[in-house]
Design a protein around this motif. Structure first.
Motif, PDB file in Angstrom:
ATOM      1  N   SER A 122     -13.715 -28.611 -38.148  1.00 22.31           N
ATOM      2  CA  SER A 122     -13.211 -27.468 -37.383  1.00 22.31           C
ATOM      3  C   SER A 122     -14.353 -26.624 -36.842  1.00 22.31           C
ATOM      4  CB  SER A 122     -12.292 -26.615 -38.262  1.00 22.31           C
ATOM      5  OG  SER A 122     -11.146 -27.351 -38.662  1.00 22.31           O
ATOM      6  N   ILE A 123     -15.406 -26.439 -37.643  1.00 20.89           N
ATOM      7  CA  ILE A 123     -16.572 -25.696 -37.159  1.00 20.89           C
ATOM      8  C   ILE A 123     -17.229 -26.443 -36.007  1.00 20.89           C
ATOM      9  CG2 ILE A 123     -18.858 -24.829 -37.761  1.00 20.89           C
ATOM     10  CD1 ILE A 123     -17.829 -24.391 -40.601  1.00 20.89           C
ATOM     11  N   LEU A 124     -17.337 -27.757 -36.137  1.00 22.03           N
ATOM     12  CA  LEU A 124     -17.908 -28.556 -35.049  1.00 22.03           C
ATOM     13  C   LEU A 124     -17.105 -28.379 -33.761  1.00 22.03           C
ATOM     14  CD1 LEU A 124     -18.844 -31.841 -36.958  1.00 22.03           C
ATOM     15  CD2 LEU A 124     -20.426 -30.211 -35.918  1.00 22.03           C
ATOM     16  N   LEU A 125     -15.782 -28.287 -33.901  1.00 15.92           N
ATOM     17  CA  LEU A 125     -14.937 -28.069 -32.727  1.00 15.92           C
ATOM     18  C   LEU A 125     -15.258 -26.724 -32.074  1.00 15.92           C
ATOM     19  CD1 LEU A 125     -12.621 -28.806 -30.860  1.00 15.92           C
ATOM     20  CD2 LEU A 125     -11.024 -27.894 -32.575  1.00 15.92           C
ATOM     21  N   THR A 126     -15.447 -25.688 -32.886  1.00 12.94           N
ATOM     22  CA  THR A 126     -15.785 -24.378 -32.309  1.00 12.94           C
ATOM     23  C   THR A 126     -17.133 -24.425 -31.587  1.00 12.94           C
ATOM     24  OG1 THR A 126     -16.917 -23.531 -34.297  1.00 12.94           O
ATOM     25  CG2 THR A 126     -14.528 -23.231 -34.166  1.00 12.94           C
ATOM     26  N   LEU A 127     -18.076 -25.203 -32.109  1.00 15.91           N
ATOM     27  CA  LEU A 127     -19.390 -25.287 -31.468  1.00 15.91           C
ATOM     28  C   LEU A 127     -19.309 -26.032 -30.134  1.00 15.91           C
ATOM     29  CD1 LEU A 127     -21.702 -26.018 -34.535  1.00 15.91           C
ATOM     30  CD2 LEU A 127     -21.038 -23.824 -33.530  1.00 15.91           C
ATOM     31  N   ILE A 128     -18.429 -27.029 -30.065  1.00 14.27           N
ATOM     32  CA  ILE A 128     -18.212 -27.727 -28.792  1.00 14.27           C
ATOM     33  C   ILE A 128     -17.645 -26.767 -27.751  1.00 14.27           C
ATOM     34  CG2 ILE A 128     -16.850 -29.519 -27.652  1.00 14.27           C
ATOM     35  CD1 ILE A 128     -17.045 -31.147 -30.243  1.00 14.27           C
ATOM     36  N   VAL A 153     -13.677 -17.627 -25.719  1.00 16.09           N
ATOM     37  CA  VAL A 153     -14.520 -17.210 -26.842  1.00 16.09           C
ATOM     38  C   VAL A 153     -13.663 -16.641 -27.967  1.00 16.09           C
ATOM     39  CG1 VAL A 153     -16.255 -15.523 -27.574  1.00 16.09           C
ATOM     40  CG2 VAL A 153     -16.603 -16.837 -25.485  1.00 16.09           C
ATOM     41  N   GLY A 154     -12.635 -15.881 -27.599  1.00 16.15           N
ATOM     42  CA  GLY A 154     -11.741 -15.326 -28.607  1.00 16.15           C
ATOM     43  C   GLY A 154     -11.024 -16.379 -29.424  1.00 16.15           C
ATOM     44  N   THR A 155     -10.786 -17.549 -28.823  1.00 17.20           N
ATOM     45  CA  THR A 155     -10.083 -18.606 -29.571  1.00 17.20           C
ATOM     46  C   THR A 155     -10.932 -19.205 -30.678  1.00 17.20           C
ATOM     47  OG1 THR A 155     -10.812 -20.357 -28.036  1.00 17.20           O
ATOM     48  CG2 THR A 155      -8.769 -19.202 -27.492  1.00 17.20           C
ATOM     49  N   VAL A 156     -12.257 -19.083 -30.580  1.00 18.77           N
ATOM     50  CA  VAL A 156     -13.120 -19.729 -31.582  1.00 18.77           C
ATOM     51  C   VAL A 156     -13.969 -18.740 -32.379  1.00 18.77           C
ATOM     52  CG1 VAL A 156     -13.260 -21.907 -30.337  1.00 18.77           C
ATOM     53  CG2 VAL A 156     -14.912 -20.103 -29.829  1.00 18.77           C
ATOM     54  N   PHE A 220     -26.282 -24.336 -30.188  1.00 18.20           N
ATOM     55  CA  PHE A 220     -25.031 -24.984 -30.590  1.00 18.20           C
ATOM     56  C   PHE A 220     -25.228 -26.483 -30.830  1.00 18.20           C
ATOM     57  CE2 PHE A 220     -23.394 -21.393 -27.877  1.00 18.20           C
ATOM     58  CZ  PHE A 220     -23.055 -20.612 -28.951  1.00 18.20           C
ATOM     59  N   ILE A 221     -26.023 -27.119 -29.984  1.00 15.71           N
ATOM     60  CA  ILE A 221     -26.279 -28.551 -30.166  1.00 15.71           C
ATOM     61  C   ILE A 221     -27.080 -28.796 -31.442  1.00 15.71           C
ATOM     62  CG2 ILE A 221     -27.446 -30.564 -29.195  1.00 15.71           C
ATOM     63  CD1 ILE A 221     -26.781 -29.496 -26.425  1.00 15.71           C
ATOM     64  N   ALA A 222     -28.159 -28.016 -31.609  1.00 18.48           N
ATOM     65  CA  ALA A 222     -28.995 -28.188 -32.799  1.00 18.48           C
ATOM     66  C   ALA A 222     -28.212 -27.857 -34.073  1.00 18.48           C
ATOM     67  CB  ALA A 222     -30.234 -27.302 -32.696  1.00 18.48           C
ATOM     68  N   GLY A 223     -27.429 -26.771 -34.041  1.00 19.79           N
ATOM     69  CA  GLY A 223     -26.628 -26.410 -35.202  1.00 19.79           C
ATOM     70  C   GLY A 223     -25.608 -27.472 -35.551  1.00 19.79           C
ATOM     71  N   ALA A 224     -24.982 -28.052 -34.527  1.00 18.95           N
ATOM     72  CA  ALA A 224     -23.992 -29.106 -34.759  1.00 18.95           C
ATOM     73  C   ALA A 224     -24.652 -30.350 -35.361  1.00 18.95           C
ATOM     74  CB  ALA A 224     -23.283 -29.458 -33.456  1.00 18.95           C
ATOM     75  N   ILE A 225     -25.844 -30.703 -34.873  1.00 22.94           N
ATOM     76  CA  ILE A 225     -26.539 -31.883 -35.399  1.00 22.94           C
ATOM     77  C   ILE A 225     -26.868 -31.698 -36.878  1.00 22.94           C
ATOM     78  CG2 ILE A 225     -28.689 -33.200 -35.265  1.00 22.94           C
ATOM     79  CD1 ILE A 225     -28.652 -32.754 -32.248  1.00 22.94           C
ATOM     80  N   VAL A 226     -27.383 -30.516 -37.227  1.00 26.29           N
ATOM     81  CA  VAL A 226     -27.698 -30.251 -38.634  1.00 26.29           C
ATOM     82  C   VAL A 226     -26.427 -30.233 -39.476  1.00 26.29           C
ATOM     83  CG1 VAL A 226     -28.752 -28.625 -40.240  1.00 26.29           C
ATOM     84  CG2 VAL A 226     -29.770 -28.978 -37.994  1.00 26.29           C
ATOM     85  N   LEU A 227     -25.357 -29.664 -38.926  1.00 21.40           N
ATOM     86  CA  LEU A 227     -24.099 -29.577 -39.670  1.00 21.40           C
ATOM     87  C   LEU A 227     -23.525 -30.957 -39.979  1.00 21.40           C
ATOM     88  CD1 LEU A 227     -21.914 -27.740 -40.855  1.00 21.40           C
ATOM     89  CD2 LEU A 227     -20.816 -27.705 -38.601  1.00 21.40           C
ATOM     90  N   THR A 228     -23.699 -31.905 -39.076  1.00 23.79           N
ATOM     91  CA  THR A 228     -23.186 -33.259 -39.323  1.00 23.79           C
ATOM     92  C   THR A 228     -23.871 -33.919 -40.511  1.00 23.79           C
ATOM     93  OG1 THR A 228     -24.761 -34.203 -37.726  1.00 23.79           O
ATOM     94  CG2 THR A 228     -22.552 -33.628 -36.916  1.00 23.79           C
ATOM     95  N   ARG A 229     -25.040 -33.425 -40.876  1.00 22.97           N
ATOM     96  CA  ARG A 229     -25.781 -34.005 -41.996  1.00 22.97           C
ATOM     97  C   ARG A 229     -25.381 -33.410 -43.346  1.00 22.97           C
ATOM     98  NH1 ARG A 229     -30.086 -37.018 -40.278  1.00 22.97           N
ATOM     99  NH2 ARG A 229     -30.586 -36.870 -38.045  1.00 22.97           N
ATOM    100  N   VAL A 230     -24.474 -32.450 -43.334  1.00 23.04           N
ATOM    101  CA  VAL A 230     -24.023 -31.829 -44.569  1.00 23.04           C
ATOM    102  C   VAL A 230     -22.966 -32.717 -45.234  1.00 23.04           C
ATOM    103  CG1 VAL A 230     -22.918 -29.821 -45.616  1.00 23.04           C
ATOM    104  CG2 VAL A 230     -24.475 -29.523 -43.681  1.00 23.04           C
ATOM    105  N   ASP A 231     -23.239 -33.133 -46.464  1.00 22.05           N
ATOM    106  CA  ASP A 231     -22.270 -33.890 -47.256  1.00 22.05           C
ATOM    107  C   ASP A 231     -21.472 -32.888 -48.080  1.00 22.05           C
ATOM    108  OD1 ASP A 231     -20.848 -35.509 -49.021  1.00 22.05           O
ATOM    109  OD2 ASP A 231     -22.477 -36.955 -49.244  1.00 22.05           O
ATOM    110  N   VAL A 232     -20.333 -32.490 -47.560  1.00 25.36           N
ATOM    111  CA  VAL A 232     -19.547 -31.437 -48.193  1.00 25.36           C
ATOM    112  C   VAL A 232     -19.088 -31.854 -49.588  1.00 25.36           C
ATOM    113  CG1 VAL A 232     -17.489 -29.994 -48.007  1.00 25.36           C
ATOM    114  CG2 VAL A 232     -18.790 -30.586 -45.951  1.00 25.36           C
TER     115      VAL A 232
END
Length: 260
Positions: A122-128, A153-156, A220-232
């Motif tokens: 869901s966070i990745l969706l907001t970054l897109i 912007v208000g939606t995310v 947003f791109i860099a943050g999304a790339i780092v976020l994809t590496r998080v093993d929740v």
């Protein structure tokens, strides 16, 4: 206006006359104690060292700092950018109010979305969406465009913040939640410094903000790339193990010794 000021002054006199100003270390104007400041920074450093022991939590924090810088830049620079391209102050204020109203229901909507697909997705969706807003803002020319982007912007906006705290909390040991969330809140205040700085530098060199807005997409791109590496799942597992270890240590401390 003068008469209202006189009325306010008249009603303030009893307060100033009867309520004493608190003393700090014997001086009314003494500044913050240096030892207190040093202790605060020392605790912050200790907490950061503890956070580093939780790899997935640290990776998420890095991602959060990066994409929050992008979000903070959009929030801080929206009116400056709108003013430069000719959007009236009234239109900008109304658009910002709309953003706040829209954020409330969509925060709940993203909460349901996260319950189905996970907070990370869901966070990745907001970054897109934020990245799309950044690109669209480059072509913005009219007040109507500003209203549309403010609505998007208000939606995310609310969802990105709420889900970030939720995901962080899931990977934080419950026994240290107060300490770790204090660090999270403080570090979040520093997010949004680099973005406006780069925004201003690019505006200075190019002579207009239209090119500056495109630099925000990098966050947003860099943050999304780092976020994809998080093993929740791994982060949650490590946090629960830390809670069990802490609980075992407390039980061992308070349990009475049974004589042999």
């Amino acid at each position: 206006m003068v008469r209202n000021a006189r009325h306010r002054l008249r009603f303030s006199i009893p307060f100033f006359a009867r309520v004493p100003e608190p003393h700090v270390n014997g001086s009314r104007r003494s500044g913050p104690d240096r030892a207190v400041l040093l202790e605060g920074f020392s605790r912050l450093a200790r907490t950061f060292r503890e956070v580093r022991k939780y790899k997935q939590l640290l990776v998420f924090l890095v991602a959060f700092w990066v994409y929050s810088d992008g979000i903070g830049t959009i929030i801080r620079m929206a009116t400056a950018y709108g003013d430069e391209i000719g959007i009236g102050i009234t239109d900008m204020m109304l658009a910002l109010v709309i953003t706040q109203f829209i954020a409330v229901p969509f925060t709940f909507a993203f909460s349901r979305h996260a319950g189905r697909f996970g907070a990370k997705r869901s966070i990745l969706l907001t970054l897109i969406v934020y990245a799309g807003v950044t690109v669209s803002a480059f072509f913005m020319k009219t007040a109507l465009h500003f209203y549309v982007l403010a609505f998007i912007v208000g939606t995310v906006q609310g969802g990105a913040g709420a889900l970030s705290r939720s995901l962080y909390g899931a990977m934080v040991p419950k026994s240290r939640s107060a300490e770790f969330f204090g660090f999270f809140s403080l570090s979040a205040k520093f997010a949004g410094i680099v973005g406006p700085l780069i925004f201003g530098l690019v505006s200075q060199f190019t002579g207009q903000s239209r090119f500056s807005i495109l630099t925000v997409i990098v966050f947003f791109i860099a943050g999304a790339i780092v976020l994809t590496r998080v093993d929740v799942d791994e982060g949650i597992r490590v946090a629960r193990e830390a809670d069990r270890d802490a609980e075992s240590g407390e039980l061992a401390t308070i349990s009475p010794r049974i004589p042999a």
